[in-house]
Scaffold this active site. Structure first.
Site, PDB file in Angstrom:
ATOM      1  N   TRP A   1       2.057  39.995  71.271  1.00 48.49           N
ATOM      2  CA  TRP A   1       1.511  40.129  69.823  1.00 48.49           C
ATOM      3  C   TRP A   1       0.103  39.764  69.563  1.00 48.49           C
ATOM      4  CZ3 TRP A   1       3.547  43.670  67.032  1.00 48.49           C
ATOM      5  CH2 TRP A   1       5.040  44.050  67.607  1.00 48.49           C
TER       6      TRP A   1
ATOM      7  N   ASP B   1      -1.302  34.728  62.670  1.00 48.29           N
ATOM      8  CA  ASP B   1      -0.225  35.580  62.321  1.00 48.29           C
ATOM      9  C   ASP B   1       1.045  35.006  62.409  1.00 48.29           C
ATOM     10  OD1 ASP B   1       1.877  37.766  62.508  1.00 48.29           O
ATOM     11  OD2 ASP B   1       0.990  38.731  64.300  1.00 48.29           O
TER      12      ASP B   1
ATOM     13  N   LYS C   1      11.173  39.516  59.174  1.00 45.27           N
ATOM     14  CA  LYS C   1      11.776  38.594  59.760  1.00 45.27           C
ATOM     15  C   LYS C   1      12.482  37.375  58.796  1.00 45.27           C
ATOM     16  CE  LYS C   1       9.458  39.578  63.904  1.00 45.27           C
ATOM     17  NZ  LYS C   1       8.819  41.072  63.711  1.00 45.27           N
TER      18      LYS C   1
END
Length: 363
Positions: free
Chosen positions: A104, A174, A198
């Site tokens: 990511w 993030d 999530k």
């Protein structure tokens, strides 16, 4: 209701609290006696606006967000934030400083490279991204516009236990996969962003928590929808927001508050993670944890078996026993249990039992 719930270990979109789903179901057709669903009503109306502002307020309360910060509800996922951050904050003569901890982080870096000068200031590639850097490994360059980290890597299963200190340079995180899993000192960050799917709610909304001075004025050269200032000045109502997703985030935040806030949530998450990691560690060499111990994620427990055949058998038998989402990411293989806030302790207990039985049959 609720009898046939799967043991859901999906990495995202992921488990939502049953109580939240049941409440949404009860309110679905007729919201607050309006004769329509919240999905059907104007985002300019008082009923929706109340839900919108309450979600913002609850997030500020749960995370203890200090004054001088605002909360935005945007669209396009964290993947759009990868570009919006440098578009808005990376000025001429400055560099976007990135910490590279895996898949990511790499996506964020690639987007930034399209927009301006970027520099990887710390990386754990030499360790196959199976750890996060220690705070002292992150050295902030003089010309940094910001320092960007990925707080939790879902694929490797690594997470920061302590964040780097970026001094006067804004620290941007993030936190898509671990926001709200524990208390966080928001004042250490210039900006935190997270896709909702999530720990926050369903997919479709992205939360940005930012210092107002970072988002109050954006370059006039970028499209209106990609300027933080547009959304900041319009309370995230410049265009039609993902109203149903924001309503669901509101319900999830209420549920977290009812559970006792983030201190209690952290205790629950530690108990779930400890149960699975201790099962792995006590297995001799049958199960092997992927992430280094000091970097193990509370949210994504990654592990391997002796060979891929055994892993395939594990996934097949787990599926037959009602476990969903235990296959590792296709880029790395292996096994992964994602244990976000809404995954109950009982699901982790059932998985630990299954793992022990599987070892007895195959060890």
């Amino acid at each position: 209701m609720g009898q046939h719930r799967a043991y859901n270990f999906n990495a995202g979109p992921a488990a939502l609290p049953l109580a939240v789903l049941e409440r949404a179901q009860a309110e679905f057709v007729d919201f607050q006696e309006q004769g329509m669903s919240i999905m059907e009503m104007s985002h300019r109306g008082a009923v929706y606006e109340q839900v919108h502002n309450e979600a913002k307020q609850l997030l500020k309360e749960l995370l203890g967000i200090p004054s001088g910060y605002d909360v935005l509800f945007l669209q396009g996922g964290a993947s759009t934030q990868f570009a919006m951050v440098p578009m808005n904050l990376l000025s001429e003569g400055k560099v976007g400083a990135y910490v590279h901890t895996g898949s990511w982080a790499e996506k964020a870096i690639k987007e930034a490279e399209l927009i301006g000068a970027t520099r990887v200031i710390a990386s754990t590639e030499a360790d196959r991204f199976m750890r996060v850097p220690a705070p002292e490994e992150v050295v902030v360059p003089e010309d940094a516009a910001y320092v960007h980290i990925t707080s939790n890597e879902t694929i490797g299963g690594t997470q920061y236990s302590a964040y780097p200190d970026s001094g006067s340079v804004p620290l941007i995180a993030d936190m898509s996969s671990d926001i709200l899993c524990r208390p966080v000192d928001v004042s250490k960050f210039g900006m935190i962003y997270a896709g909702a799917q999530k720990n926050l709610g369903p997919s479709g909304v992205t939360v940005v928590i930012a210092k107002e001075d970072l988002i109050a004025s954006s370059p006039k050269t970028i499209p209106s929808m990609l300027r933080y200032s547009t959304h900041y000045k319009n309370n995230s109502l410049y265009n039609t927001p993902p109203s149903f997703s924001i309503y669901m985030v509101n319900l999830v935040l209420q549920w977290l508050k009812e559970r006792g806030g983030l201190e209690q949530v952290e205790r629950d998450n530690l108990a779930k993670a400890e149960l699975l990691y201790s099962t792995i560690d006590a297995s001799g060499d049958f199960y092997r944890g992927c992430a280094e111990r000091g970097s193990r994620s509370l949210m994504n427990v990654t592990f391997r078996l002796a060979d891929e055949e055994l892993e395939k058998a594990f996934i097949k038998q787990a599926g037959e026993a009602g476990f969903v989402g235990l296959k590792g990411h296709r880029s790395v293989g292996g096994l992964r249990a994602s244990i976000y806030n809404a995954v109950p302790y009982e699901s982790c207990e059932a998985l630990a039992q299954f793992m022990k039985h599987f070892q007895q049959r195959n060890g």
